[in-house]
Design an enzyme around this catalytic site. Structure first.
Site, short mmCIF file in Angstrom:
data_model
loop_
_atom_site.label_atom_id
_atom_site.label_comp_id
_atom_site.label_asym_id
_atom_site.label_seq_id
_atom_site.Cartn_x
_atom_site.Cartn_y
_atom_site.Cartn_z
N ARG A 56 0.83 -1.20 0.00
CA ARG A 56 0.00 0.00 0.00
C ARG A 56 0.87 1.26 0.00
O ARG A 56 0.54 2.27 -0.62
CB ARG A 56 -0.93 -0.01 1.22
CG ARG A 56 -1.80 -1.26 1.21
CD ARG A 56 -2.92 -1.15 2.19
NE ARG A 56 -3.77 -0.05 1.82
CZ ARG A 56 -4.40 0.73 2.70
NH1 ARG A 56 -4.26 0.51 3.98
NH2 ARG A 56 -5.16 1.70 2.28
N GLN A 88 -9.42 9.72 7.71
CA GLN A 88 -9.25 8.31 8.08
C GLN A 88 -8.22 7.67 7.16
O GLN A 88 -7.86 6.51 7.34
CB GLN A 88 -10.58 7.58 7.91
CG GLN A 88 -11.68 8.10 8.78
CD GLN A 88 -13.03 7.51 8.38
OE1 GLN A 88 -13.42 6.45 8.86
NE2 GLN A 88 -13.74 8.18 7.48
N ASP A 91 -2.93 7.57 3.41
CA ASP A 91 -2.07 8.19 2.40
C ASP A 91 -1.82 9.64 2.80
O ASP A 91 -2.44 10.15 3.74
CB ASP A 91 -2.73 8.09 1.00
CG ASP A 91 -4.05 8.83 0.91
OD1 ASP A 91 -4.09 10.04 1.24
OD2 ASP A 91 -5.08 8.22 0.53
N HIS A 106 -6.22 7.78 11.82
CA HIS A 106 -5.87 6.36 11.71
C HIS A 106 -4.39 6.15 11.38
O HIS A 106 -4.01 5.09 10.88
CB HIS A 106 -6.75 5.67 10.66
CG HIS A 106 -8.19 5.53 11.09
ND1 HIS A 106 -9.22 5.21 10.24
CD2 HIS A 106 -8.77 5.67 12.32
CE1 HIS A 106 -10.36 5.15 10.92
NE2 HIS A 106 -10.12 5.44 12.18
N CYS A 136 15.33 2.31 20.70
CA CYS A 136 15.59 1.30 21.74
C CYS A 136 16.21 0.02 21.19
O CYS A 136 16.52 -0.89 21.95
CB CYS A 136 14.30 0.97 22.49
SG CYS A 136 13.15 -0.05 21.54
N THR A 173 -16.75 8.60 2.72
CA THR A 173 -16.62 7.65 3.84
C THR A 173 -17.95 6.93 4.01
O THR A 173 -19.02 7.53 3.89
CB THR A 173 -16.15 8.37 5.13
OG1 THR A 173 -16.06 7.41 6.18
CG2 THR A 173 -17.05 9.51 5.53
N SER A 174 -17.88 5.62 4.27
CA SER A 174 -19.08 4.78 4.21
C SER A 174 -19.91 4.83 5.49
O SER A 174 -21.01 4.29 5.54
CB SER A 174 -18.68 3.33 3.93
OG SER A 174 -17.87 2.85 4.99
N ASN A 198 -20.53 12.17 -1.30
CA ASN A 198 -20.16 10.75 -1.42
C ASN A 198 -20.63 10.23 -2.76
O ASN A 198 -21.48 10.83 -3.43
CB ASN A 198 -20.83 9.97 -0.27
CG ASN A 198 -20.04 8.75 0.16
OD1 ASN A 198 -18.96 8.47 -0.37
ND2 ASN A 198 -20.58 8.01 1.10
N GLU A 200 -22.25 7.40 -3.11
CA GLU A 200 -23.60 6.91 -2.84
C GLU A 200 -23.89 7.13 -1.35
O GLU A 200 -22.96 7.34 -0.58
CB GLU A 200 -23.69 5.42 -3.18
CG GLU A 200 -22.62 4.60 -2.52
CD GLU A 200 -22.46 3.22 -3.16
OE1 GLU A 200 -22.10 2.30 -2.41
OE2 GLU A 200 -22.70 3.10 -4.36
P1 NAD Z 1 -14.88 2.76 2.90
O1 NAD Z 1 -14.11 1.98 1.87
O2 NAD Z 1 -15.64 2.05 3.94
O3 NAD Z 1 -15.91 3.68 2.11
C1 NAD Z 1 -15.55 4.40 0.97
C2 NAD Z 1 -16.67 5.36 0.61
O4 NAD Z 1 -16.23 6.12 -0.49
C3 NAD Z 1 -17.98 4.69 0.21
O5 NAD Z 1 -19.04 5.38 0.84
C4 NAD Z 1 -18.04 4.88 -1.30
O6 NAD Z 1 -19.36 5.07 -1.79
C5 NAD Z 1 -17.24 6.17 -1.45
N1 NAD Z 1 -16.57 6.33 -2.76
C6 NAD Z 1 -16.02 5.38 -3.57
N2 NAD Z 1 -15.48 5.96 -4.66
C7 NAD Z 1 -15.70 7.31 -4.54
C8 NAD Z 1 -15.40 8.44 -5.36
N3 NAD Z 1 -14.75 8.33 -6.53
N4 NAD Z 1 -15.79 9.67 -4.91
C9 NAD Z 1 -16.45 9.81 -3.73
N5 NAD Z 1 -16.77 8.78 -2.93
C10 NAD Z 1 -16.39 7.54 -3.32
O7 NAD Z 1 -13.86 3.80 3.51
P2 NAD Z 1 -13.83 4.59 4.88
O8 NAD Z 1 -15.19 5.01 5.27
O9 NAD Z 1 -12.73 5.57 4.78
O10 NAD Z 1 -13.41 3.46 5.90
C11 NAD Z 1 -12.68 2.90 6.42
C12 NAD Z 1 -11.24 2.55 6.62
O11 NAD Z 1 -10.51 2.25 5.45
C13 NAD Z 1 -10.49 3.66 7.28
O12 NAD Z 1 -10.10 3.17 8.50
C14 NAD Z 1 -9.26 3.92 6.41
O13 NAD Z 1 -8.12 4.02 7.25
C15 NAD Z 1 -9.16 2.72 5.55
N6 NAD Z 1 -8.67 2.92 4.16
C16 NAD Z 1 -7.86 4.00 3.80
C17 NAD Z 1 -7.44 4.16 2.46
C18 NAD Z 1 -6.50 5.31 2.09
O14 NAD Z 1 -5.76 5.79 2.94
N7 NAD Z 1 -6.49 5.79 0.83
C19 NAD Z 1 -7.86 3.25 1.51
C20 NAD Z 1 -8.69 2.17 1.91
C21 NAD Z 1 -9.09 2.02 3.24
#
Ligand code: NAD
Length: 230
Positions: A56, A88, A91, A106, A136, A173-174, A198, A200
Site C-alpha cells: 500500500r 481516516q 495516504d 488512523h 531502543c 466515507t461509508s 459521497n 452513494e
Molecule cells: P470505505 O471503503 O468504507 O468507504 C468508501 C466510501 O467512499 C464509500 O461510501 C463509497 O461510496 C465512497 N466512494 C467510492 N469511490 C468514490 C469516489 N470516486 N468519490 C467519492 N466517494 C467515493 O472507507 P472509509 O469510510 O474511509 O473506511 C474505512 C477505513 O478504510 C479507514 O479506517 C481507512 O483508514 C481505511 N482505508 C484508507 C485508504 C486510504 O488511505 N487511501 C484506503 C482504503 C481504506
C-alpha cells in the site's frame, strides 16, 4: 461561518487507484481485516502485515492528489475562517495537495512506530518485522497505523473541534467505521450544519442535513466553489 471540519475517507482517494475499503478488487478484498488490520493479526503473522502495508505504501507514494484534495487545500487557503481536515486515510494526498491542518486519526503509511517503546520515525518504503527501532533497538517495528481495536489518534482534540464547528462535511466515507461514523451526530448536537459528499449514500446518511452524490473530484470541487462564493 467560522469553522469548517471536514472528515475524509477512502472515497476521496479512490480516483487515484488506491482502492477503498470495500472495493471488490482492491488490496483489502484479498485479505481478511482480522489478518492485516488488527494487533492480533500482526502478532500472528508480522511478515504478512508488513507485506500488505509495504504494498500500500508503494502504491501511495506513486499517487498524486486529485481535484478533490486540491479543492480542499484551496478551501483552507481562501476561506475567511478555519478549515480542519480529519482524515481516516493513511495516504498523504491532502498534504501533497497543500493542506496544512490535517489530522490523521488512523495514522499514516509514511510513519513507523516501535511497539516496544512508542518511538515514531519516518517509515522506509519497505518495512520488515526484525527492523530495529532507532531509539531502543528492539526488533518491534510496526506501521504507524491505527488498527481495529486500537484508539484512533487525537480524539480529544477532534471532539473539541467538532463541538466548535459551524459546518461538518463528510467526504467519501461509508459511515461504517467508528468513532468517525458518529462525528456527524457529535457535530450536529452542538449546532453544526452537516453535509455528506459521497458516491452513494453512506450508512449514516439520515444524520446529515444535506448531501451531494457523485465522484469526489466533481462534487467536492463544486461544493468548495459554493462555500467560497458565499
Ligand atoms: P470505505 O471503503 O468504507 O468507504 C468508501 C466510501 O467512499 C464509500 O461510501 C463509497 O461510496 C465512497 N466512494 C467510492 N469511490 C468514490 C469516489 N470516486 N468519490 C467519492 N466517494 C467515493 O472507507 P472509509 O469510510 O474511509 O473506511 C474505512 C477505513 O478504510 C479507514 O479506517 C481507512 O483508514 C481505511 N482505508 C484508507 C485508504 C486510504 O488511505 N487511501 C484506503 C482504503 C481504506
Amino acid at each position: 461561518m467560522e469553522k469548517i471540519v471536514v472528515l475524509t475517507g477512502a472515497g476521496i482517494s479512490a480516483e487515484n487507484g488506491l482502492g477503498t475499503f470495500r472495493d471488490e478488487e482492491g488490496l483489502w478484498a484479498q485479505h481478511r481485516i482480522e489478518d492485516v488490520a488488527t494487533p492480533e493479526g500482526f502478532a500472528a503473522n508480522p511478515q504478512l502485515v508488513h507485506d500488505f502495508y509495504n504494498a500500500r505504501r508503494a502504491q501511495a507514494v506513486e499517487a498524486s492528489p486529485n481535484a478533490a484534495h486540491q479543492a480542499l487545500a484551496r478551501l483552507e487557503a481562501e476561506f475567511s475562517g478555519e478549515v480542519l481536515i480529519v482524515t481516516q486515510n493513511v495516504d498523504n494526498l491532502h498534504e501533497a495537495a497543500g493542506s496544512k491542518a490535517v489530522v490523521h486519526m488512523h495514522g499514516a503509511l509514511s510513519g513507523a512506530l516501535c511497539a516496544a517503546c512508542d518511538h515514531r520515525w519516518p517509515a522506509p518504503l519497505v518495512m520488515a518485522p526484525n527492523d530495529p527501532c532507532p531509539a531502543c533497538n528492539q526488533p518491534a517495528t510496526r506501521p504507524d497505523i491505527v488498527w481495529f481495536g486500537e484508539m484512533p489518534y487525537g480524539m480529544e482534540a477532534i471532539w473539541d473541534q467538532l463541538r466548535a464547528a459551524d459546518l461538518f462535511v463528510a467526504i467519501g466515507t461509508s459511515g461504517n467505521v467508528y468513532p468517525a461514523a458518529a462525528f456527524v451526530q457529535d457535530a450536529a448536537r452542538y449546532g453544526a450544519d452537516t453535509v455528506e459528499l459521497n458516491l452513494e449514500p453512506s450508512a449514516t446518511i439520515s444524520d446529515f442535513a444535506d448531501a451531494r452524490f457523485g465522484k469526489a473530484s466533481d462534487v467536492v470541487s463544486a461544493w468548495v466553489e459554493e462555500v467560497l462564493a458565499q
